[in-house]
Design an enzyme around this catalytic site. Structure first.
Site, PDB file in Angstrom:
ATOM      1  N   PHE A  11      23.118  24.168 -22.508  1.00  0.00           N
ATOM      2  CA  PHE A  11      23.690  24.120 -23.775  1.00  0.00           C
ATOM      3  C   PHE A  11      25.521  23.634 -23.662  1.00  0.00           C
ATOM      4  O   PHE A  11      25.615  22.652 -24.071  1.00  0.00           O
ATOM      5  CB  PHE A  11      23.713  25.519 -24.580  1.00  0.00           C
ATOM      6  CG  PHE A  11      24.781  25.533 -25.614  1.00  0.00           C
ATOM      7  CD1 PHE A  11      24.871  24.700 -26.549  1.00  0.00           C
ATOM      8  CD2 PHE A  11      25.358  26.703 -25.638  1.00  0.00           C
ATOM      9  CE1 PHE A  11      25.899  25.149 -27.724  1.00  0.00           C
ATOM     10  CE2 PHE A  11      26.215  27.295 -26.418  1.00  0.00           C
ATOM     11  CZ  PHE A  11      26.588  26.206 -27.617  1.00  0.00           C
ATOM     12  N   ILE A  12      26.207  24.477 -22.852  1.00  0.00           N
ATOM     13  CA  ILE A  12      27.371  24.184 -22.674  1.00  0.00           C
ATOM     14  C   ILE A  12      27.509  23.099 -21.804  1.00  0.00           C
ATOM     15  O   ILE A  12      28.336  22.110 -21.940  1.00  0.00           O
ATOM     16  CB  ILE A  12      28.040  25.442 -22.429  1.00  0.00           C
ATOM     17  CG1 ILE A  12      28.208  26.548 -23.300  1.00  0.00           C
ATOM     18  CG2 ILE A  12      29.796  25.071 -21.972  1.00  0.00           C
ATOM     19  CD1 ILE A  12      28.855  27.862 -22.819  1.00  0.00           C
ATOM     20  N   TYR A 141      24.912  41.421 -15.596  1.00  0.00           N
ATOM     21  CA  TYR A 141      25.550  39.991 -15.855  1.00  0.00           C
ATOM     22  C   TYR A 141      26.909  39.877 -15.818  1.00  0.00           C
ATOM     23  O   TYR A 141      27.447  38.971 -15.045  1.00  0.00           O
ATOM     24  CB  TYR A 141      24.988  39.629 -17.016  1.00  0.00           C
ATOM     25  CG  TYR A 141      25.550  38.284 -17.729  1.00  0.00           C
ATOM     26  CD1 TYR A 141      25.243  36.713 -17.247  1.00  0.00           C
ATOM     27  CD2 TYR A 141      26.684  37.985 -18.721  1.00  0.00           C
ATOM     28  CE1 TYR A 141      25.670  35.723 -17.541  1.00  0.00           C
ATOM     29  CE2 TYR A 141      27.156  36.827 -19.217  1.00  0.00           C
ATOM     30  CZ  TYR A 141      27.000  35.674 -18.679  1.00  0.00           C
ATOM     31  OH  TYR A 141      27.305  34.310 -19.088  1.00  0.00           O
TER      32      TYR A 141
HETATM   33  N1  LIG Z   1      26.634  30.518 -24.070  1.00  0.00           N
HETATM   34  C1  LIG Z   1      27.996  31.479 -24.080  1.00  0.00           C
HETATM   35  O1  LIG Z   1      28.392  31.862 -25.103  1.00  0.00           O
HETATM   36  C2  LIG Z   1      28.531  31.794 -22.723  1.00  0.00           C
HETATM   37  C3  LIG Z   1      29.670  32.523 -22.699  1.00  0.00           C
HETATM   38  C4  LIG Z   1      30.256  32.894 -21.451  1.00  0.00           C
HETATM   39  C5  LIG Z   1      29.901  32.277 -20.445  1.00  0.00           C
HETATM   40  N2  LIG Z   1      28.764  31.506 -20.337  1.00  0.00           N
HETATM   41  C6  LIG Z   1      28.333  30.729 -18.900  1.00  0.00           C
HETATM   42  O2  LIG Z   1      28.294  29.223 -19.300  1.00  0.00           O
HETATM   43  C7  LIG Z   1      27.401  28.702 -18.458  1.00  0.00           C
HETATM   44  C8  LIG Z   1      26.267  27.989 -19.396  1.00  0.00           C
HETATM   45  O3  LIG Z   1      25.821  28.800 -20.264  1.00  0.00           O
HETATM   46  P1  LIG Z   1      24.732  28.111 -21.276  1.00  0.00           P
HETATM   47  O4  LIG Z   1      24.972  29.037 -22.647  1.00  0.00           O
HETATM   48  O5  LIG Z   1      25.030  26.739 -21.672  1.00  0.00           O
HETATM   49  O6  LIG Z   1      23.297  28.622 -20.803  1.00  0.00           O
HETATM   50  P2  LIG Z   1      22.103  27.629 -20.359  1.00  0.00           P
HETATM   51  O7  LIG Z   1      21.163  28.726 -20.080  1.00  0.00           O
HETATM   52  O8  LIG Z   1      21.825  26.793 -21.672  1.00  0.00           O
HETATM   53  O9  LIG Z   1      22.501  26.831 -19.407  1.00  0.00           O
HETATM   54  C9  LIG Z   1      22.392  27.221 -17.919  1.00  0.00           C
HETATM   55  C10 LIG Z   1      21.833  26.287 -17.174  1.00  0.00           C
HETATM   56  O10 LIG Z   1      21.798  26.526 -15.572  1.00  0.00           O
HETATM   57  C11 LIG Z   1      20.393  25.880 -15.494  1.00  0.00           C
HETATM   58  N3  LIG Z   1      20.121  26.813 -14.323  1.00  0.00           N
HETATM   59  C12 LIG Z   1      19.619  28.280 -14.565  1.00  0.00           C
HETATM   60  N4  LIG Z   1      19.477  28.634 -12.781  1.00  0.00           N
HETATM   61  C13 LIG Z   1      19.607  27.751 -12.390  1.00  0.00           C
HETATM   62  C14 LIG Z   1      19.363  27.422 -10.799  1.00  0.00           C
HETATM   63  N5  LIG Z   1      19.120  28.464  -9.974  1.00  0.00           N
HETATM   64  N6  LIG Z   1      19.431  25.995 -10.335  1.00  0.00           N
HETATM   65  C15 LIG Z   1      20.004  25.284 -10.995  1.00  0.00           C
HETATM   66  N7  LIG Z   1      20.078  25.104 -12.362  1.00  0.00           N
HETATM   67  C16 LIG Z   1      20.018  26.304 -13.145  1.00  0.00           C
HETATM   68  C17 LIG Z   1      19.421  25.893 -16.598  1.00  0.00           C
HETATM   69  O11 LIG Z   1      18.239  25.372 -16.493  1.00  0.00           O
HETATM   70  C18 LIG Z   1      20.420  25.681 -17.646  1.00  0.00           C
HETATM   71  O12 LIG Z   1      20.466  24.374 -17.864  1.00  0.00           O
HETATM   72  C19 LIG Z   1      26.821  29.894 -17.722  1.00  0.00           C
HETATM   73  O13 LIG Z   1      27.332  29.886 -16.558  1.00  0.00           O
HETATM   74  C20 LIG Z   1      27.062  30.996 -18.608  1.00  0.00           C
HETATM   75  O14 LIG Z   1      27.288  32.297 -17.714  1.00  0.00           O
HETATM   76  C21 LIG Z   1      28.047  30.952 -21.183  1.00  0.00           C
END
Ligand SMILES: NC(=O)c1ccc[n+]([C@@H]2O[C@H](COP(=O)([O-])OP(=O)(O)OC[C@H]3O[C@@H](n4cnc5c(N)ncnc54)[C@H](O)[C@@H]3O)[C@@H](O)[C@H]2O)c1
Length: 303
Positions: A11-12, A141
């Site tokens: 997503f992000i 987490y």
């Molecule tokens: N969504 C939020 O509100 C939020 C808030 C704070 C921090 N974050 C952080 O932002 C980042 C992105 O979050 P998001 O919401 O887009 O989540 P998301 O699940 O959409 O994105 C995570 C991505 O990482 C990939 N991934 C997971 N494990 C992996 C691995 N072992 N090897 C390679 N790729 C892998 C997934 O396939 C996915 O595309 C994360 O690090 C999350 O902790 C998100």
């Protein structure tokens, strides 16, 4: 710049890939598609469908020689982390240790890291929550994201690797998975567009900080050149209640089905929003997309 972006099919990460391409950078994505999607990857970025723990990643770093490593790959669910804390630690703590070390060993100038303002501080003792707040996570987490930050500090001390840590509040916007456990905006949008009823946890007056994903992507662009050695909150600095989110989506989707109230979510922090003044001072960043505009863009993208 040559930028290696982990998690760029998520997503992000996919919004960051778009923003980097628009700024003229060369973007290589490492993502194992655990939760990400190939269709999220913008045209112009190269996707390597591999795990951050694989041997293949070593070859990718050596061949691409990134100037910047942007690390967004993670196990991003608090609920999953509680069910399997060791897996969460391996992906988030161990994964960040590894990606940071590979960045240092392959001559990258800097790592930009997605941390979590909503979980690394734990229960807030003051609002808005500043970066100087005690770091006392209450979920596996939150701890694994914090350990990732500490590994980057370690690689800075031992290898001279630069970093910027961005501690996000709750992100929302297009491409957020409506089936996930996080993301009330995505869940409600999906339900409303399918003419289904939404369930509000508790009385819906709990207030959190919801930041539009495009603003988050812009912070990642600014961090390419600024924010050396800093950990910065990225949010709106304001709380929005679940009832306000429901009302805004009600209006934007035209769904007239009233919500029902379910039990409050056990262990949920009631009020939480981030102090974002440091991001303005250090990165020159502040959010530009209003909550209502973010909601309009989100609904338009799902519809
Ligand atoms: N969504 C939020 O509100 C939020 C808030 C704070 C921090 N974050 C952080 O932002 C980042 C992105 O979050 P998001 O919401 O887009 O989540 P998301 O699940 O959409 O994105 C995570 C991505 O990482 C990939 N991934 C997971 N494990 C992996 C691995 N072992 N090897 C390679 N790729 C892998 C997934 O396939 C996915 O595309 C994360 O690090 C999350 O902790 C998100």
């Amino acid at each position: 710049m040559r930028i290696l972006l982990t998690g760029g099919a998520g997503f992000i990460g996919s919004h960051i890939a778009e923003a980097y391409l628009a700024a003229g950078h060369d973007v290589l994505i490492v993502d194992n598609l655990a939760t990400g999607r190939r269709s999220n990857v913008p045209a112009g970025a190269t996707l390597h469908e591999v795990d951050i723990h694989s041997r293949e990643v070593e070859r990718i770093f050596a061949d691409f020689r990134p100037e910047i490593v942007n690390h967004h790959a993670a196990q991003a669910s608090v609920k999953v982390s509680t069910g399997d804390p060791v897996h969460d630690l391996e992906v988030n703590g161990g994964g960040t240790a590894r990606i940071g070390l590979l960045a240092a060993q392959n001559g990258a100038r800097k790592v930009i890291y997605a941390s979590s303002g909503g979980t690394v501080y734990g229960e807030p003792t003051e609002l808005p929550v500043p970066e100087s707040h005690t770091l006392a996570p209450v979920s596996p987490y939150g701890l694994s994201k914090l350990i990732g930050e500490q590994y980057l500090q370690l690689w800075h001390r031992t290898h001279g690797l630069d970093y910027t840590v961005l501690r996000y509040s709750n992100a929302f916007g297009p491409r957020q998975d409506p089936h996930g456990e996080a993301g009330v905006v995505a869940i409600f949008t999906g339900l409303m567009l399918n003419k289904q009823q939404c369930t509000i946890d508790g009385d819906g007056e709990q207030k959190k900080d919801y930041c539009y994903v495009g603003d988050i992507a812009r912070a990642n662009v600014l961090a390419l050149e600024t924010g050396s050695g800093a950990a910065l909150n990225i949010g709106t600095g304001q709380g929005t209640t679940v009832n306000q989110i429901f009302a805004a989506l009600h209006e934007a989707t035209g769904n007239a089905i009233p919500a029902r109230n379910g039990p409050p979510r056990p262990g949920d922090v009631r009020n939480f929003w981030l102090d974002i003044r440091a991001a303005k001072d250090v990165l020159g960043w502040s959010p530009e997309v209003s909550f209502d505009e973010g909601i309009r863009r989100t609904v338009a993208s799902y519809a």
